[in-house]
Design an enzyme around this catalytic site. Structure first.
Site, mmCIF file in Angstrom:
data_model
loop_
_atom_site.group_PDB
_atom_site.id
_atom_site.type_symbol
_atom_site.label_atom_id
_atom_site.label_comp_id
_atom_site.label_asym_id
_atom_site.label_seq_id
_atom_site.Cartn_x
_atom_site.Cartn_y
_atom_site.Cartn_z
ATOM 1 N N SER A 45 -10.943 9.874 15.541
ATOM 2 C CA SER A 45 -11.249 9.686 14.122
ATOM 3 C C SER A 45 -10.698 10.855 13.284
ATOM 4 O O SER A 45 -9.503 11.128 13.324
ATOM 5 C CB SER A 45 -12.754 9.498 13.938
ATOM 6 O OG SER A 45 -13.064 9.095 12.624
ATOM 7 N N ASP A 91 -12.393 -2.197 13.849
ATOM 8 C CA ASP A 91 -12.726 -0.925 13.202
ATOM 9 C C ASP A 91 -12.732 -1.119 11.686
ATOM 10 O O ASP A 91 -11.704 -1.394 11.080
ATOM 11 C CB ASP A 91 -11.685 0.129 13.596
ATOM 12 C CG ASP A 91 -12.087 1.543 13.193
ATOM 13 O OD1 ASP A 91 -12.845 1.695 12.216
ATOM 14 O OD2 ASP A 91 -11.630 2.489 13.862
ATOM 15 N N HIS A 132 -15.291 1.205 15.346
ATOM 16 C CA HIS A 132 -14.869 2.594 15.219
ATOM 17 C C HIS A 132 -15.549 3.499 16.240
ATOM 18 O O HIS A 132 -14.938 4.460 16.725
ATOM 19 C CB HIS A 132 -15.171 3.097 13.806
ATOM 20 C CG HIS A 132 -14.573 4.431 13.500
ATOM 21 N ND1 HIS A 132 -13.211 4.640 13.444
ATOM 22 C CD2 HIS A 132 -15.141 5.640 13.258
ATOM 23 C CE1 HIS A 132 -12.964 5.912 13.173
ATOM 24 N NE2 HIS A 132 -14.111 6.542 13.055
#
Length: 283
Positions: free
Chosen positions: A93, A200, A232
């Site tokens: 991320s 996601d 995610h």
């Protein structure tokens, strides 16, 4: 640091440097604990890096912290029984953005012989055997508009993504760096794997697709692994808690040791609770 019990007792062990996500605001090294423990059980030394979060620091400060952590691990790897020829960088991320940007900046310095903003402290990219990006936020300009629509207002991200107080999406975006490379950048980059779930909603899968295209266009060895239905946080948290196949662990181990049989881990808590947590998770 997660160090197998048999480290320093024979053959040097591969090393993973993990840079966690957390929307540049709640990142903490312990987010990587589940992944690190499984890799450690498989004979891999894992260093989970920490870095300043906003408002303690800007994205530029975070990048400096990540460079500092990577440089430290590369210097100390043999002390802990690690193999300096098998060091892999993994970023998830926001940590994917920071880790890949650090790598690209260090490669640009190596290619040009000149200092690059965001490339301090210095370490050499050819000391890495590979990079794995997980749900990475590589396209900051596109992400800013997407997150604004989801409630993380652009005014906040504008405050985080700064250099000396000025909004700097391009200079802090790995996608922009890869699209504007110096000559011969690719020869200083390790092989790259970009993993992304198709479900996601926090960082759209286009982030990894665009980044992979840019890496291939500059001549780097890069591949993208799309994971149908994964959100995610599935790869880092829910999959590890639910048991069964752990795609993230398996993929990292495949990068290190070669193709792996699908894993089948024991569940750490009831699966309905994991599903419920995924539903209420803001990411």
């Amino acid at each position: 640091m997660y160090i197998p019990k048999h480290a320093n007792q024979g053959e040097a062990l591969p090393v993973v440097i993990f840079v966690t996500g957390g929307a540049w605001t709640i990142g903490y090294k312990a987010w990587g604990a589940l992944l690190a423990r499984r890799l450690c059980d498989a004979g891999v030394i894992v260093a989970c890096l920490d870095y300043r979060n906003f408002p303690q620091g800007s994205a530029m400060d975070m990048l400096e912290d990540v460079n500092t952590g990577i440089a430290w691990v590369l210097r100390k790897v043999e002390r802990y029984g690690g193999d300096p020829e098998r060091v892999y960088l993994v970023g998830q991320s926001a940590g994917g953005q920071l880790a890949l940007l650090a790598l690209l900046n260090q490669a640009a310095q190596a290619a040009t012989g000149q200092a690059v903003l965001g490339g301090a402290p210095l370490w050499h990219p050819q000391e890495l055997a590979g990079f794995v990006g997980v749900s990475g936020a590589y396209d900051l300009e596109g992400l800013a508009e997407h997150l604004h629509r989801r409630g993380m207002y652009k005014d906040l991200l504008d405050t985080i993504v700064t250099i000396n107080g000025k909004v700097s999406y391009q200079l802090l975006s790995p996608l922009h760096a890869a699209r504007n490379p110096p000559d011969n950048l690719a020869q200083f980059l390790p092989s790259t794997l970009l993993m992304h779930g198709t479900a996601d909603k926090t960082v759209p899968v286009a982030s990894s697709l665009l980044m992979n295209d840019a890496m291939n266009a500059l001549g780097a060895e890069s591949d993208v692994q799309l994971l149908p239905g994964k959100t995610h946080t599935d790869l880092l948290l829910e999959d590890a808690l639910a048991g069964g196949e752990d795609v993230l662990t398996d993929s990292i181990l495949s990068c290190i040791f070669g193709p792996q049989q699908p894993s089948n881990y024991t569940s750490m808590c009831p699966k309905f609770l994991v599903r419920l947590a995924g539903i209420v998770c803001p990411f």
